[in-house]
Design an enzyme around this catalytic site. Structure first.
Site, PDB file in Angstrom:
ATOM      1  CE  LYS A  90      11.140  -9.522  -1.177  1.00  0.00           C
ATOM      2  NZ  LYS A  90      10.895 -11.007  -0.676  1.00  0.00           N
ATOM      3  N   GLY A 105       5.129 -11.642  -6.634  1.00  0.00           N
ATOM      4  CA  GLY A 105       4.489 -12.110  -4.456  1.00  0.00           C
ATOM      5  C   GLY A 105       2.431 -11.850  -4.466  1.00  0.00           C
ATOM      6  CB  ILE A 136      10.444  -2.517  -1.953  1.00  0.00           C
ATOM      7  CG1 ILE A 136       9.074  -2.308  -2.656  1.00  0.00           C
ATOM      8  CG2 ILE A 136      11.490  -0.813  -2.319  1.00  0.00           C
ATOM      9  CD1 ILE A 136       8.334  -1.233  -2.280  1.00  0.00           C
ATOM     10  N   GLY A 138       3.519  -5.296  -6.360  1.00  0.00           N
ATOM     11  CA  GLY A 138       2.528  -4.901  -6.749  1.00  0.00           C
ATOM     12  C   GLY A 138       2.329  -5.740  -8.497  1.00  0.00           C
ATOM     13  CB  CYS A 192      16.319 -10.654   9.977  1.00  0.00           C
ATOM     14  SG  CYS A 192      15.073 -11.364   8.917  1.00  0.00           S
TER      15      CYS A 192
END
Length: 310
Positions: free
Chosen positions: A169, A269, A195, A248, A134
């Protein structure tokens, strides 16, 4: 034929997981949405979508677009805010036995600290994950995750505000991710996850317009896996705290590759968008891999990549 039950338990600092498969923030909602697709209590851990101090509406649509071997998203961190999260989402989440990790985000160091303080005493939360991609509005919009100094500052402030295990993260949109990892380790992080998405863009050639209303978005999915693997391997060799691999991961083989590269756990994810039960399938596949390899414990393959002595 091997029929033994491999030990899938892993340790992230003081946090023990029944297996190394977690959900990635932003792809699994607040977990209840997936309750009809997956046995939530089988998961190693559940990471809910990012929570901010105040509710966020996110970006206007279109904000998701499919790309070659992946997807771009510009959701804009839409969420219900910390007050509604505690009052509306936590009652259900507390009924689950899988450890709950809350991803938090803010526009200033102070906001991260305040979020950590408010969540610190909430029953049912096992750990916090800091989204440091952010922008820091007090520093002209520079992302916390692109500056070692800012990453250190926000991690240290959050560490001071909570007793919960702290995962940071990391963004891949940096020159050297190991520098960022070392900075947050020094500031008190118990683990790092990496990542986050890569910044990308998609264009509609016929309309000559961007496919996302936000123009750019975060690239995720199989397309980023080689980059993520490389960064996880580098980071695991650079820090002494556990590394959680993201990028991935859609099959058990993907998960094993990250573990071999040095990850102590993985997050699933984008795979949830095409296979809502992906995490459960990966856990089963990981068990089968360990049996086939004759490995009794998943911890025995963490960092076991044979690089030929290099």
């Amino acid at each position: 034929m091997n029929t033994f039950q491999p030990d899938l338990r892993v340790q992230l600092g003081s946090l023990q997981l029944r297996n190394p498969v977690l959900t990635a923030s932003g792809t699994f909602g607040y977990a209840e949405e997936f309750s009809s697709f997956v046995n939530l209590n089988m998961l190693g851990g559940i990471i809910v979508k990012g929570i901010s101090l105040e509710p966020r509406a996110g970006n206007p649509p279109p904000r998701i677009v499919e790309t070659a071997c992946g997807m771009l998203n510009a959701i804009g961190l839409e969420n219900v805010g910390v007050a509604r999260f505690i009052s509306e989402k936590m009652p259900y989440l507390r009924t689950l036995t899988a450890p709950l990790i809350v991803n938090i985000l803010g526009d200033s160091v102070e906001e991260y600290g305040e979020l950590a303080r408010r969540l610190d005493e909430v029953p049912g939360i096992s750990a916090l994950e800091l989204n440091i991609s952010c922008p820091n509005v007090k520093k002209g919009g520079v992302a916390f995750g692109s500056s070692p100094e800012l990453a250190f500052a926000v991690t240290a402030a959050t560490r001071k505000a909570t007793k919960l295990p702290l995962i940071v993260k990391l963004s891949p949109n940096v020159t050297d991710i190991t520098v960022m990892a070392k900075a947050v380790e020094e500031a008190g992080a118990d683990a790092v996850s990496l990542i986050n998405t890569l910044i990308g863009m998609a264009i509609d050639a016929e309309r000559r317009r961007p496919r996302l209303a936000n123009l750019i978005g975060g690239l995720s999915g199989p397309a980023i896996k080689p980059i993520a693997l490389r960064m996880v391997w580098q980071t695991a060799r650079a820090v002494s705290i556990p590394v959680i691999g993201i990028g991935g991961i859609g099959t058990a083989e993907d998960a094993v590759e990250f573990l071999l590269a040095g990850a102590s756990a993985v997050q699933v994810g984008t795979a949830h968008f095409y296979d809502p039960s992906a995490a459960e399938h990966i856990i089963a596949g990981l068990e089968e891999y360990l049996r086939r390899q004759g490995e009794e414990r998943v911890t025995d393959i963490i960092g076991a990549l044979d690089t030929g002595g290099s």
